[in-house]
Design a protein around this motif. Structure first.
Motif, PDB file in Angstrom:
ATOM      1  N   ILE A  60       0.875  -1.174   0.000  1.00 12.13           N
ATOM      2  CA  ILE A  60       0.000   0.000   0.000  1.00 12.13           C
ATOM      3  C   ILE A  60       0.909   1.219   0.000  1.00 12.13           C
ATOM      4  O   ILE A  60       1.725   1.395   0.899  1.00 12.13           O
ATOM      5  N   PHE A  61       0.771   2.053  -1.011  1.00 10.40           N
ATOM      6  CA  PHE A  61       1.640   3.208  -1.187  1.00 10.40           C
ATOM      7  C   PHE A  61       1.007   4.455  -0.567  1.00 10.40           C
ATOM      8  O   PHE A  61      -0.164   4.452  -0.192  1.00 10.40           O
ATOM      9  N   GLN A  62       1.776   5.522  -0.511  1.00 13.74           N
ATOM     10  CA  GLN A  62       1.245   6.842  -0.170  1.00 13.74           C
ATOM     11  C   GLN A  62       0.780   7.475  -1.476  1.00 13.74           C
ATOM     12  O   GLN A  62       1.353   7.197  -2.535  1.00 13.74           O
ATOM     13  N   TYR A  63      -0.219   8.333  -1.422  1.00 16.11           N
ATOM     14  CA  TYR A  63      -0.770   8.880  -2.660  1.00 16.11           C
ATOM     15  C   TYR A  63       0.273   9.633  -3.489  1.00 16.11           C
ATOM     16  O   TYR A  63       0.177   9.711  -4.699  1.00 16.11           O
ATOM     17  N   PHE A  64       1.287  10.147  -2.866  1.00 18.72           N
ATOM     18  CA  PHE A  64       2.287  10.945  -3.565  1.00 18.72           C
ATOM     19  C   PHE A  64       3.476  10.123  -4.075  1.00 18.72           C
ATOM     20  O   PHE A  64       4.351  10.651  -4.744  1.00 18.72           O
ATOM     21  N   ASN A  65       3.500   8.819  -3.802  1.00 18.63           N
ATOM     22  CA  ASN A  65       4.643   7.987  -4.201  1.00 18.63           C
ATOM     23  C   ASN A  65       4.859   7.908  -5.706  1.00 18.63           C
ATOM     24  O   ASN A  65       5.985   7.733  -6.155  1.00 18.63           O
ATOM     25  N   THR A  66       3.818   7.985  -6.485  1.00 22.53           N
ATOM     26  CA  THR A  66       3.966   7.845  -7.936  1.00 22.53           C
ATOM     27  C   THR A  66       4.159   9.185  -8.624  1.00 22.53           C
ATOM     28  O   THR A  66       4.394   9.232  -9.829  1.00 22.53           O
ATOM     29  N   GLY A  67       4.033  10.280  -7.891  1.00 25.98           N
ATOM     30  CA  GLY A  67       4.168  11.603  -8.481  1.00 25.98           C
ATOM     31  C   GLY A  67       2.890  12.078  -9.149  1.00 25.98           C
ATOM     32  O   GLY A  67       2.860  13.138  -9.762  1.00 25.98           O
ATOM     33  N   ASP A  68       1.819  11.286  -9.042  1.00 29.52           N
ATOM     34  CA  ASP A  68       0.550  11.661  -9.672  1.00 29.52           C
ATOM     35  C   ASP A  68      -0.201  12.724  -8.879  1.00 29.52           C
ATOM     36  O   ASP A  68      -1.067  13.395  -9.415  1.00 29.52           O
ATOM     37  N   GLY A  69       0.087  12.854  -7.600  1.00 25.77           N
ATOM     38  CA  GLY A  69      -0.595  13.846  -6.770  1.00 25.77           C
ATOM     39  C   GLY A  69      -2.013  13.440  -6.420  1.00 25.77           C
ATOM     40  O   GLY A  69      -2.383  12.271  -6.453  1.00 25.77           O
ATOM     41  N   PHE A  70      -2.804  14.429  -6.097  1.00 26.30           N
ATOM     42  CA  PHE A  70      -4.192  14.275  -5.654  1.00 26.30           C
ATOM     43  C   PHE A  70      -5.028  13.711  -6.789  1.00 26.30           C
ATOM     44  O   PHE A  70      -5.053  14.270  -7.883  1.00 26.30           O
ATOM     45  N   LYS A  71      -5.732  12.595  -6.567  1.00 22.22           N
ATOM     46  CA  LYS A  71      -6.484  11.932  -7.634  1.00 22.22           C
ATOM     47  C   LYS A  71      -7.968  11.833  -7.268  1.00 22.22           C
ATOM     48  O   LYS A  71      -8.398  10.883  -6.629  1.00 22.22           O
TER      49      LYS A  71
END
Length: 177
Positions: A60-71
Motif C-alpha cells: 500500500i503506497f502513499q498517494y504521492f509515491n507515484t508523483g501523480d498527486g491528488f487523484k
C-alpha cells in the motif's frame, strides 16, 4: 552443612519450578508493529467487511509515491465543493478550533476504506472535538465517490490518502492537502 544444602535445594527447586511454569512463548509477548508508522491495520469491528485491498498489505503506497498527486474526479475543487456544500456547522461550536485529519486507503478499484481520525489544536496538541462534527466529517469523507486509481508500470495500486480539515469556530476554513 546439611541445612545449607537443604536450603540450596529448596531455592533451586523454586527457581526451576517458576521458570517451567512460564508457558508463554516469547513471541506472544512481542507487540505487533505495522510496516510503517501510520499504517492502518484491518479492523474487523470498525471496517466495512466488503472493503479489501487489491494487493498485499505490504504494497500500500502513499498517494504521492507515484508523483501523480491528488487523484479525485474534478480534482480538489470538486472535493472541497462537495464537502463544504454538505457540511452543517452545529450551534454552540465557537470553541471548536484546530485540525481534524481523516486518513484512509483507496484500493485499486477507487474504493475507500479503513478510516482513521486524528485531531489536534492549532499548536498540534491532541484535542477532542465535538463528536457531532467528527462524525459528520467522517460520513462526508466516506461518501466521496470520485477517487481515482493510481498505477505504476501499468499496475493499479492501493494507496493511503488523507484530508485535513482546518476548523475555526466549528466551521471548515480549509481542506488540505
Amino acid at each position: 552443612m546439611t541445612k545449607v544444602i537443604s536450603l540450596i535445594s529448596i531455592v533451586s527447586l523454586i527457581f526451576i519450578t517458576s521458570i517451567s511454569c512460564q508457558s508463554e512463548n516469547k513471541n506472544d509477548l512481542q507487540p505487533e508493529y505495522t510496516r510503517f508508522v501510520g499504517d492502518i491495520s484491518p479492523d474487523s469491528i470498525l471496517d466495512a467487511s466488503d472493503f479489501k485491498v487489491c494487493n498485499e498489505e505490504k504494497h500500500i503506497f502513499q498517494y504521492f509515491n507515484t508523483g501523480d498527486g491528488f487523484k479525485y474526479k474534478g480534482e480538489k475543487p470538486a472535493l472541497v465543493s462537495k464537502i463544504k456544500n454538505n457540511f452543517k456547522p452545529i450551534a454552540g461550536s465557537d470553541y471548536q478550533n484546530g485540525y481534524i485529519r481523516i486518513r484512509f486507503i483507496i484500493n485499486c478499484k477507487g474504493e475507500s476504506g479503513r478510516y482513521s481520525v486524528l485531531s489536534s489544536d492549532f499548536s498540534y496538541e491532541p484535542k477532542k472535538f465535538d463528536q457531532v462534527i467528527v462524525n459528520q466529517l467522517l460520513t462526508l469523507v466516506e461518501e466521496l465517490d470520485g477517487w481515482e486509481t493510481i498505477s505504476k508500470n501499468g499496475t493499479s495500486l492501493d494507496y493511503y490518502m488523507y484530508l485535513i480539515f482546518k476548523i475555526e469556530n466549528g466551521r471548515i476554513i480549509e481542506i488540505l492537502p
